[in-house]
Enzyme design. Structure first.
Site, PDB file in Angstrom:
ATOM      1  N   HIS A  21       0.834  -1.199   0.000  1.00  0.00           N
ATOM      2  CA  HIS A  21       0.000   0.000   0.000  1.00  0.00           C
ATOM      3  C   HIS A  21       0.870   1.251   0.000  1.00  0.00           C
ATOM      4  CE1 HIS A  21      -0.317   0.810   4.659  1.00  0.00           C
ATOM      5  NE2 HIS A  21       0.908   0.644   4.265  1.00  0.00           N
ATOM      6  N   CYS A  40       5.625   6.061   4.449  1.00  0.00           N
ATOM      7  CA  CYS A  40       4.397   5.369   4.026  1.00  0.00           C
ATOM      8  C   CYS A  40       3.780   6.023   2.801  1.00  0.00           C
ATOM      9  CB  CYS A  40       3.396   5.319   5.168  1.00  0.00           C
ATOM     10  SG  CYS A  40       3.941   4.216   6.482  1.00  0.00           S
ATOM     11  N   HIS A  46       4.923   0.018  -0.481  1.00  0.00           N
ATOM     12  CA  HIS A  46       5.694  -0.869   0.397  1.00  0.00           C
ATOM     13  C   HIS A  46       4.729  -1.916   0.937  1.00  0.00           C
ATOM     14  CE1 HIS A  46       3.904   2.060   3.151  1.00  0.00           C
ATOM     15  NE2 HIS A  46       3.873   1.070   4.010  1.00  0.00           N
ATOM     16  N   HIS A  48       3.299  -5.050   3.765  1.00  0.00           N
ATOM     17  CA  HIS A  48       3.154  -5.485   5.161  1.00  0.00           C
ATOM     18  C   HIS A  48       2.701  -6.934   5.194  1.00  0.00           C
ATOM     19  CE1 HIS A  48       3.536  -1.573   7.129  1.00  0.00           C
ATOM     20  NE2 HIS A  48       2.823  -1.066   6.147  1.00  0.00           N
ATOM     21  N   ASP A  86      -4.812 -10.796  -0.395  1.00  0.00           N
ATOM     22  CA  ASP A  86      -3.472 -11.384  -0.332  1.00  0.00           C
ATOM     23  C   ASP A  86      -2.711 -11.155  -1.633  1.00  0.00           C
ATOM     24  OD1 ASP A  86      -1.376 -12.776   0.942  1.00  0.00           O
ATOM     25  OD2 ASP A  86      -1.940 -14.622  -0.108  1.00  0.00           O
ATOM     26  N   HIS A  87      -1.464 -10.695  -1.491  1.00  0.00           N
ATOM     27  CA  HIS A  87      -0.590 -10.404  -2.640  1.00  0.00           C
ATOM     28  C   HIS A  87      -1.183  -9.369  -3.582  1.00  0.00           C
ATOM     29  CE1 HIS A  87       1.580 -13.824  -1.065  1.00  0.00           C
ATOM     30  NE2 HIS A  87       2.605 -13.469  -1.821  1.00  0.00           N
ATOM     31  N   GLU A 131      -0.757  -4.579  11.674  1.00  0.00           N
ATOM     32  CA  GLU A 131       0.034  -4.157  10.516  1.00  0.00           C
ATOM     33  C   GLU A 131       1.500  -4.547  10.730  1.00  0.00           C
ATOM     34  OE1 GLU A 131      -0.825  -0.630   7.712  1.00  0.00           O
ATOM     35  OE2 GLU A 131       0.531   0.125   9.255  1.00  0.00           O
TER      36      GLU A 131
HETATM   37 NI    NI Z   1       2.524   0.867   5.553  1.00  0.00          NI
END
Ligand code: NI
Length: 141
Positions: A21, A40, A46, A48, A86-87, A131
């Site tokens: 995200h 961010c 990036h 998580h 996911d992914h 997160e």
């Molecule tokens: Ni983040």
């Protein structure tokens, strides 16, 4: 042995998804986004490793001894949350975050909304989203 009647319990199921995200408010300048969201707001995104904890609360069915069949809960979470996120790049690949900043707060709420529709109304639902191992959000508060 007899149990309390009614027997009110909570059951939990954990799940996991990886997603990318970027935190960004399109109304603001790039500079302001950078000031507020720091790394961010990195334009190249990036990732998580999100950990999800779903808590269901209610009265145990005296005939089955279940609050909810955990196999059923597992399948709902897999179908509705893991397959969806996911992914994925949350900003680019999901309709849910096309116009919603994908903060942990918003992701937690969106997951609650999705799961709420799939569960019987008599079951109470709480969602916790990690997160990072140390940063997490819970809804409802
Ligand atoms: Ni983040």
């Amino acid at each position: 042995m007899e149990v309390e009647d009614p027997l009110r319990v909570s059951v939990f199921r954990r799940a996991h998804f990886n997603a990318a995200h970027r935190l960004y408010n399109p109304v603001w300048s790039d500079e302001k986004n950078q000031n507020i969201f720091g790394n961010c707001a990195n334009p190249n995104y990036h990732g998580h490793n999100y950990e999800l904890e779903v808590k269901i609360t209610g009265i145990v069915d005296p005939e089955t001894g279940y609050l909810i069949d955990l196999k059923v809960l597992k399948d709902i979470i897999y179908e509705e949350v893991e397959k969806r996120f996911d992914h994925k790049n949350l900003n680019l690949d999901t309709v849910e975050f096309k116009n919603l900043n994908p903060t942990a707060e918003h992701i937690c709420f969106v997951i609650w909304k999705i799961l709420r529709k799939k569960l019987e109304q008599k079951l109470e639902l709480k969602v916790r989203l990690y997160e990072t191992p140390r940063n997490y959000v819970e809804f409802p508060a």
